[in-house]
Scaffold this active site. Structure first.
Site, PDB file in Angstrom:
ATOM      1  N   CYS A 125       0.853  -1.202   0.000  1.00 48.34           N
ATOM      2  CA  CYS A 125       0.000   0.000   0.000  1.00 48.34           C
ATOM      3  C   CYS A 125       0.883   1.244   0.000  1.00 48.34           C
ATOM      4  O   CYS A 125       0.783   2.107   0.873  1.00 48.34           O
ATOM      5  CB  CYS A 125      -0.953  -0.001   1.191  1.00 48.34           C
ATOM      6  SG  CYS A 125      -1.833  -1.559   1.434  1.00 48.34           S
ATOM      7  N   PRO A 162       1.479   7.511  -1.666  1.00 50.27           N
ATOM      8  CA  PRO A 162       2.122   8.143  -2.831  1.00 50.27           C
ATOM      9  C   PRO A 162       3.638   7.965  -2.903  1.00 50.27           C
ATOM     10  O   PRO A 162       4.285   8.586  -3.729  1.00 50.27           O
ATOM     11  CB  PRO A 162       1.774   9.619  -2.636  1.00 50.27           C
ATOM     12  CG  PRO A 162       1.726   9.791  -1.165  1.00 50.27           C
ATOM     13  CD  PRO A 162       1.160   8.518  -0.618  1.00 50.27           C
ATOM     14  N   ASP A 193      -3.590  -6.010  -5.904  1.00 50.09           N
ATOM     15  CA  ASP A 193      -4.189  -6.079  -4.575  1.00 50.09           C
ATOM     16  C   ASP A 193      -3.210  -6.814  -3.677  1.00 50.09           C
ATOM     17  O   ASP A 193      -2.861  -7.970  -3.947  1.00 50.09           O
ATOM     18  CB  ASP A 193      -5.529  -6.829  -4.662  1.00 50.09           C
ATOM     19  CG  ASP A 193      -6.303  -6.822  -3.355  1.00 50.09           C
ATOM     20  OD1 ASP A 193      -5.664  -6.736  -2.270  1.00 50.09           O
ATOM     21  OD2 ASP A 193      -7.545  -6.924  -3.389  1.00 50.09           O
ATOM     22  N   CYS A 220      -2.682   5.927   9.625  1.00 50.01           N
ATOM     23  CA  CYS A 220      -2.825   7.321  10.045  1.00 50.01           C
ATOM     24  C   CYS A 220      -4.198   7.500  10.695  1.00 50.01           C
ATOM     25  O   CYS A 220      -4.891   8.477  10.461  1.00 50.01           O
ATOM     26  CB  CYS A 220      -2.599   8.300   8.899  1.00 50.01           C
ATOM     27  SG  CYS A 220      -3.625   8.012   7.431  1.00 50.01           S
TER      28      CYS A 220
END
Length: 437
Positions: free
Chosen positions: A251, A254, A301, A373
């Site tokens: 994941c 960015p 995924d 987060c």
């Protein structure tokens, strides 16, 4: 395009559940005069930041709620109220310019309504807000489900968390270790007249006293410095990287952490960075290119390891799991509008599935760092407790340090007004291969 209209249309898209500010605002900004783009962004983000309070005020001022087809008018009203109560824009300008936008909406009936409501807000708004402030949802400007969740999880800290969420975030930089020390870069900033200070916890972090265009920073284009919050910067050192290791960044978009791993340990054998869609890897690729770094990028995924894993184990895994982002609301205030209570259980399930799927790719003796987060225990310590209970070969490693709050599992950092974002870390070691029956 009028900046107020651009902001209202962006917010209307969010209220309709069709976009986030990050996705809907930039195309609209392209239609705004360059001199007005900063104002348009402030109006959109500021209105989203205070939306629970502004909507409560609007409800009191309106005789009946807006129809679902009039979200654009509702958003324009909220933009007007934001200007009146949270900016230094003169009241006459806020009112006149906002009402003037109605012509572009092709809803002439709304002009008189907005004019009357905003003028009434000028007269009575302050006293109404004082009355409404008895409601913690209004006082903290957080949706009720989130205000209650934070209060339940953090009874001693929840109001400070809300205050930090409503504050403007600081601009935090990460110095590239491959290009020099943080102290040397601080000296360079001082020589350029840019006020800055070292972050308290990250060895590479610098906080700018005043935000500025990063392209004006010394060496930014050459990759000597990047933008990354201090809490996120802690991941690289928590992983205890060493030469020869194969590292998975799951994941990854960015790409801030992907790049930091490579900066922190040039001797890594390989970094494999996975994210769900190719479009999400564009930013990762751009960041790697600017910094002169290399990683193997895979669009897949993370749970479907059969489609992307080559069978070679990783010695380190960073799972920066998809989450509610409740720790970074100050940077993405539209989370207050887009996130719903029902999302949390679904996200926790996804996080658990990622943990289960990635664990077999970790070498025995290897370390997985779980990060979010989020400030909600259901996504964090409770999730790790459940994973440890069902995974015999997993053990938790302690995360010592002066930052955050030690939890039953892992460590939680709560957003600080002049410091780091809200973040969670748990560190797991694989002591044996697990076979689930």
């Amino acid at each position: 395009m009028n900046p107020r209209l651009a902001a209202a249309r962006a917010l209307a898209a969010v209220l309709n559940g069709k976009a986030s500010l990050g996705g809907s605002l930039p195309p609209l900004l392209d239609k705004v005069e360059p001199r007005d783009r900063a104002l348009a962004q402030d109006l959109a983000f500021g209105t989203a930041r205070w939306q629970p309070r502004l909507s409560a005020l609007a409800e009191r001022l309106l005789q009946k709620p807006f129809k679902a087809t009039d979200k654009d008018v509702e958003a324009l009203l909220l933009v007007g109220l934001y200007q009146l109560f949270h900016t230094r824009i003169p009241a006459h300008a806020a009112l006149g310019e906002t009402v003037g936008c109605v012509d572009k909406l092709k809803k002439p009936w709304a002009k008189g309504l907005l004019n009357a409501v905003l003028r009434n807000a000028q007269r009575q708004g302050a006293s109404i807000l004082d009355e409404l402030a008895r409601d913690p949802m209004v006082r903290t400007a957080h949706p009720r489900w989130l205000q209650k969740a934070l209060k339940a999880a953090w009874p001693e800290h929840w109001e400070a968390i809300c205050a930090a969420n409503n504050a403007h975030p600081p601009l935090i930089l990460r110095v590239n270790r491959r290009h020099g020390s943080r102290d040397a870069y601080l000296d360079e900033l001082a020589a350029a007249g840019i006020a800055a200070e070292a972050c308290r916890y990250s060895r590479d972090g610098i906080r700018l006293v005043e935000a500025r265009d990063v392209k004006t920073l010394p060496g930014f284009a050459e990759g000597r410095v990047s933008v990354q919050d201090e809490a996120a910067q802690l991941a690289a050192d928590l992983l205890e990287l060493a030469p020869g290791q194969r590292v998975l960044d799951a994941c990854c978009a960015p790409g801030g952490k992907t790049c930091h791993l490579l900066e922190a340990e040039p001797g890594l054998a390989e970094v494999v960075a996975v994210d769900l869609e190719e479009s999400r890897l564009v930013r990762v690729r751009e960041n790697l290119q600017r910094l002169g770094l290399d990683a193997r990028l895979i669009a897949a995924d993370g749970r479907d390891t059969a489609s992307w894993w080559d069978g070679k184990p990783f010695q380190r895994i960073l799972l920066d799991a998809p989450c509610s982002a409740t720790g970074v609301i100050r940077r993405h205030p539209d989370i207050k509008l887009t996130r719903q209570e029902a999302d949390i259980a679904a996200l926790a399930q996804l996080q658990g599935e990622l943990l289960d799927a990635l664990w077999p790719t970790l070498d025995v003796g290897g370390v997985l760092l779980y990060a979010t987060c989020s400030t909600l225990p259901r996504e964090n310590s409770e999730n790790i407790a459940a994973f440890l209970a069902r995974t015999p070969g997993a053990r938790e490693l302690d995360i010592p340090g002066p930052y955050g709050l030690k939890q039953p599992h892992g460590r939680q950092l709560l957003a600080q007004e002049d410091g780091h974002d809200g973040f969670y870390y748990a560190k797991l070691i694989k002591i044996a291969a697990s076979v689930r029956g």
